[in-house]
Scaffold this active site. Sequence first.
Site, short mmCIF file in Angstrom:
data_model
loop_
_atom_site.label_atom_id
_atom_site.label_comp_id
_atom_site.label_asym_id
_atom_site.label_seq_id
_atom_site.Cartn_x
_atom_site.Cartn_y
_atom_site.Cartn_z
N LEU A 79 57.07 40.50 -20.44
CA LEU A 79 58.76 40.29 -20.25
C LEU A 79 59.60 41.43 -20.90
O LEU A 79 60.51 41.53 -20.24
CB LEU A 79 58.98 38.80 -20.80
CG LEU A 79 58.29 37.70 -19.66
CD1 LEU A 79 58.69 36.43 -20.24
CD2 LEU A 79 58.62 37.93 -18.19
N ILE A 105 50.70 38.39 -24.74
CA ILE A 105 50.67 39.07 -23.67
C ILE A 105 51.97 38.69 -22.85
O ILE A 105 52.55 39.55 -22.28
CB ILE A 105 49.58 38.67 -22.96
CG1 ILE A 105 48.16 39.31 -23.43
CG2 ILE A 105 49.53 39.41 -21.47
CD1 ILE A 105 47.00 38.86 -22.79
N CYS A 106 52.25 37.49 -22.83
CA CYS A 106 53.43 37.07 -21.99
C CYS A 106 54.82 37.93 -22.61
O CYS A 106 55.75 38.46 -21.89
CB CYS A 106 53.84 35.48 -22.06
SG CYS A 106 52.52 34.61 -21.21
N THR A 107 54.93 37.94 -23.65
CA THR A 107 55.93 38.69 -24.64
C THR A 107 56.13 40.18 -24.27
O THR A 107 57.28 40.66 -23.87
CB THR A 107 56.02 38.30 -26.01
OG1 THR A 107 56.12 36.94 -26.11
CG2 THR A 107 57.21 38.88 -26.52
#
Length: 164
Positions: free
Chosen positions: A59, A54-56
């Site tokens: 970002l 999710i973070c990738t």
Amino acid sequence: MTAAVEAASPAVPALGATAPDFELANQYGEPVRLSSFRGQNVALVFYPFAFSGICTGELCEIRDNLGMFENSNAVVLGVSVDSKYSLRAYAAQEGYNFDLLADFWPHGAVATAYGVFDAGSGMAKRATFIIDSQGKVRYTVVNPRGQARDFNEYRTALADLKQA
């Protein structure tokens, strides 16, 4: 985490409050101080961990729409508890052209100051603070674990800065 520790944790800064100042190393080991961006808007994006799904995705969406932030005179600062070494590899792999800041040691101190450190898991919560050119918090969102932020909310928050 005990209830006593939770109660002592700082709250998320209120809208209109001055954003807590900090200095952290970016992915290249260079010091980055929030207050050095006075005169510019800042999108302060806390995320749990580098290289996570999710973070990738979040970002990369920022990376792919960086012009939207730049058109709003906003710099993006990503913050996680990862080391600067991990963040450098992550930025290189994903082509991030904005600072990723290491809230590594003291572990999660900046996330704690913003009320978004999850001591039970040792990570920052998924949270964003839009800070105006005077250093005031103008937008805040903290999402539950496993839930990505709505990118359209960035558009709205940045548009509101232009109208202020």
